[in-house]
Design a protein around this motif. Structure first.
Motif, PDB file in Angstrom:
ATOM      1  N   LEU A 185       0.834  -1.204   0.000  1.00 57.32           N
ATOM      2  CA  LEU A 185       0.000   0.000   0.000  1.00 57.32           C
ATOM      3  C   LEU A 185       0.869   1.255   0.000  1.00 57.32           C
ATOM      4  O   LEU A 185       0.362   2.358   0.054  1.00 57.32           O
ATOM      5  CB  LEU A 185      -0.897   0.007   1.246  1.00 57.32           C
ATOM      6  N   HIS A 230      -0.925  10.802   1.920  1.00 62.42           N
ATOM      7  CA  HIS A 230      -1.183  10.000   0.716  1.00 62.42           C
ATOM      8  C   HIS A 230      -2.555   9.327   0.784  1.00 62.42           C
ATOM      9  O   HIS A 230      -3.238   9.174  -0.228  1.00 62.42           O
ATOM     10  CB  HIS A 230      -0.080   8.949   0.567  1.00 62.42           C
ATOM     11  N   ASN A 231      -2.961   8.928   1.988  1.00 64.12           N
ATOM     12  CA  ASN A 231      -4.239   8.210   2.138  1.00 64.12           C
ATOM     13  C   ASN A 231      -5.406   9.159   2.410  1.00 64.12           C
ATOM     14  O   ASN A 231      -6.386   8.779   3.025  1.00 64.12           O
ATOM     15  CB  ASN A 231      -4.132   7.165   3.259  1.00 64.12           C
ATOM     16  N   LEU A 282      -2.138   0.077   6.750  1.00 66.24           N
ATOM     17  CA  LEU A 282      -1.042   1.026   6.482  1.00 66.24           C
ATOM     18  C   LEU A 282      -0.048   1.039   7.646  1.00 66.24           C
ATOM     19  O   LEU A 282       1.170   1.052   7.433  1.00 66.24           O
ATOM     20  CB  LEU A 282      -1.606   2.432   6.255  1.00 66.24           C
TER      21      LEU A 282
END
Ligand code: FES
Length: 165
Positions: A4, A39-40, A48
Protein backbone atom coordinates in the motif's frame (compact mmCIF):
# COMPACT_ATOMS: atom_id res chain seq x y z
CA UNK A 1 0.16 -8.84 0.98
CA UNK A 2 -0.32 -6.13 -1.63
CA UNK A 3 1.89 -3.14 -0.94
CA UNK A 4 0.00 0.00 0.00
CA UNK A 5 3.10 2.19 0.04
CA UNK A 6 3.88 3.65 -3.38
CA UNK A 7 7.41 4.47 -4.45
CA UNK A 8 7.19 8.19 -3.67
CA UNK A 9 6.15 7.36 -0.10
CA UNK A 10 8.89 4.78 0.44
CA UNK A 11 11.37 7.32 -0.97
CA UNK A 12 10.18 9.81 1.65
CA UNK A 13 10.50 7.20 4.39
CA UNK A 14 14.02 6.28 3.18
CA UNK A 15 14.95 9.98 3.24
CA UNK A 16 13.94 10.20 6.90
CA UNK A 17 15.53 6.90 7.93
CA UNK A 18 18.86 8.16 6.58
CA UNK A 19 18.73 11.16 8.89
CA UNK A 20 19.14 8.95 11.97
CA UNK A 21 21.99 6.70 13.10
CA UNK A 22 21.90 3.09 11.96
CA UNK A 23 19.56 1.03 14.13
CA UNK A 24 17.58 4.12 15.17
CA UNK A 25 15.14 3.97 12.28
CA UNK A 26 12.31 4.05 14.80
CA UNK A 27 12.86 7.82 14.88
CA UNK A 28 11.51 8.04 11.34
CA UNK A 29 8.04 6.78 12.31
CA UNK A 30 6.45 10.22 12.77
CA UNK A 31 7.65 11.50 9.40
CA UNK A 32 6.64 8.24 7.74
CA UNK A 33 3.13 8.39 9.18
CA UNK A 34 2.77 12.01 8.06
CA UNK A 35 3.60 11.04 4.49
CA UNK A 36 1.37 7.97 4.53
CA UNK A 37 -1.55 9.82 6.10
CA UNK A 38 -1.34 12.58 3.52
CA UNK A 39 -1.18 10.00 0.72
CA UNK A 40 -4.24 8.21 2.14
CA UNK A 41 -6.34 11.39 2.11
CA UNK A 42 -6.01 12.28 5.77
CA UNK A 43 -6.17 9.10 7.86
CA UNK A 44 -4.33 5.90 8.67
CA UNK A 45 -5.61 2.33 8.58
CA UNK A 46 -4.31 -0.74 10.41
CA UNK A 47 -3.03 -2.15 7.11
CA UNK A 48 -1.04 1.03 6.48
CA UNK A 49 0.36 1.03 10.02
CA UNK A 50 1.43 -2.59 9.62
CA UNK A 51 3.13 -1.88 6.32
CA UNK A 52 4.97 1.13 7.74
CA UNK A 53 6.23 -1.07 10.60
CA UNK A 54 7.38 -3.76 8.17
CA UNK A 55 9.02 -1.24 5.87
CA UNK A 56 10.88 0.56 8.65
CA UNK A 57 11.61 -2.80 10.29
CA UNK A 58 10.33 -2.02 13.75
CA UNK A 59 7.76 -3.84 15.90
CA UNK A 60 4.19 -2.98 14.89
CA UNK A 61 3.52 -1.78 18.43
CA UNK A 62 6.04 1.07 17.97
CA UNK A 63 4.04 2.40 15.02
CA UNK A 64 0.66 1.96 16.73
CA UNK A 65 1.94 3.83 19.80
CA UNK A 66 2.88 6.85 17.71
CA UNK A 67 -0.27 6.80 15.58
CA UNK A 68 -2.60 6.70 18.58
CA UNK A 69 -0.65 9.05 20.89
CA UNK A 70 -0.30 12.17 18.74
CA UNK A 71 -3.41 14.17 17.89
CA UNK A 72 -1.99 14.95 14.45
CA UNK A 73 -2.70 11.40 13.33
CA UNK A 74 -6.18 10.14 12.52
CA UNK A 75 -6.92 6.43 12.75
CA UNK A 76 -10.51 6.69 11.52
CA UNK A 77 -11.74 8.03 8.17
CA UNK A 78 -11.94 11.84 8.13
CA UNK A 79 -12.05 14.55 5.49
CA UNK A 80 -9.00 15.02 3.30
CA UNK A 81 -8.11 18.52 4.53
CA UNK A 82 -7.80 19.03 8.27
CA UNK A 83 -8.70 22.33 9.92
CA UNK A 84 -7.72 22.68 13.59
CA UNK A 85 -8.56 25.94 15.35
CA UNK A 86 -6.69 26.85 18.51
CA UNK A 87 -9.10 27.83 21.26
CA UNK A 88 -6.76 28.41 24.15
CA UNK A 89 -6.65 31.66 26.08
CA UNK A 90 -4.83 34.01 23.68
CA UNK A 91 -6.79 32.83 20.66
CA UNK A 92 -10.06 32.87 22.60
CA UNK A 93 -9.47 36.46 23.70
CA UNK A 94 -8.80 37.39 20.08
CA UNK A 95 -11.96 35.81 18.66
CA UNK A 96 -11.40 32.09 18.06
CA UNK A 97 -14.95 31.25 19.18
CA UNK A 98 -16.31 33.40 16.35
CA UNK A 99 -13.95 31.67 13.92
CA UNK A 100 -15.16 28.25 15.07
CA UNK A 101 -18.83 29.30 14.88
CA UNK A 102 -18.27 30.63 11.38
CA UNK A 103 -16.55 27.42 10.23
CA UNK A 104 -19.31 25.26 11.68
CA UNK A 105 -22.02 27.31 9.98
CA UNK A 106 -20.25 27.58 6.66
CA UNK A 107 -19.40 23.87 6.50
CA UNK A 108 -22.65 22.71 8.18
CA UNK A 109 -20.72 20.40 10.48
CA UNK A 110 -19.61 20.48 14.11
CA UNK A 111 -16.17 20.09 15.61
CA UNK A 112 -14.86 16.56 15.20
CA UNK A 113 -16.87 16.04 11.99
CA UNK A 114 -16.11 15.93 8.27
CA UNK A 115 -18.06 17.39 5.36
CA UNK A 116 -20.23 14.80 3.55
CA UNK A 117 -18.07 15.11 0.41
CA UNK A 118 -15.06 13.99 2.44
CA UNK A 119 -13.12 17.15 1.64
CA UNK A 120 -12.78 18.88 5.02
CA UNK A 121 -12.31 17.60 8.56
CA UNK A 122 -13.01 20.16 11.29
CA UNK A 123 -10.91 18.81 14.08
CA UNK A 124 -11.73 19.28 17.75
CA UNK A 125 -10.34 22.51 19.19
CA UNK A 126 -6.60 22.53 19.74
CA UNK A 127 -4.81 23.59 22.88
CA UNK A 128 -2.22 26.35 22.55
CA UNK A 129 -0.15 25.76 19.40
CA UNK A 130 2.55 28.17 20.54
CA UNK A 131 1.68 30.88 18.03
CA UNK A 132 -0.08 33.21 20.48
CA UNK A 133 1.44 36.34 18.93
CA UNK A 134 -0.53 35.50 15.77
CA UNK A 135 -3.83 34.81 17.58
CA UNK A 136 -6.37 33.82 16.55
CA UNK A 137 -4.83 31.02 14.54
CA UNK A 138 -5.50 27.59 13.10
CA UNK A 139 -3.66 24.83 11.32
CA UNK A 140 -4.76 23.75 7.88
CA UNK A 141 -3.18 20.46 6.88
CA UNK A 142 -0.60 21.13 9.64
CA UNK A 143 0.37 24.55 8.30
CA UNK A 144 -0.03 27.49 10.66
CA UNK A 145 -2.30 30.31 9.55
CA UNK A 146 -2.30 33.26 11.92
CA UNK A 147 -4.12 36.55 12.52
CA UNK A 148 -7.34 35.01 11.30
CA UNK A 149 -10.32 37.03 10.21
CA UNK A 150 -13.63 35.76 8.87
CA UNK A 151 -12.56 36.98 5.40
CA UNK A 152 -9.28 35.05 5.62
CA UNK A 153 -11.14 31.91 6.71
CA UNK A 154 -13.51 32.21 3.76
CA UNK A 155 -10.59 32.55 1.35
CA UNK A 156 -8.99 29.42 2.80
CA UNK A 157 -12.23 27.44 2.54
CA UNK A 158 -12.62 28.51 -1.06
CA UNK A 159 -9.08 27.36 -1.83
CA UNK A 160 -9.66 24.00 -0.11
CA UNK A 161 -12.91 23.47 -1.97
CA UNK A 162 -11.13 23.98 -5.30
CA UNK A 163 -8.05 21.97 -4.37
CA UNK A 164 -7.45 18.53 -5.84
CA UNK A 165 -4.33 18.02 -3.73
S1 FES B 1 -3.46 30.32 22.55
FE1 FES B 1 -3.65 29.91 20.46
S2 FES B 1 -1.60 29.72 19.78
FE2 FES B 1 -1.42 30.08 21.91
Amino acid sequence: METLLPKNITNTIDHWIQKFPQGKQRSAIIAALHAVQHHNKGFLTNDLLNQVADYIDVPKMNVYEVATFYSMFQTKPVGKHEIAVCNNISCMLRGSNEIIDHLEKKLSIGLGESTPDGNIFLKKEEECLAACTGAPMMMVDHIYIENLTIKKVDEILERLQKSND
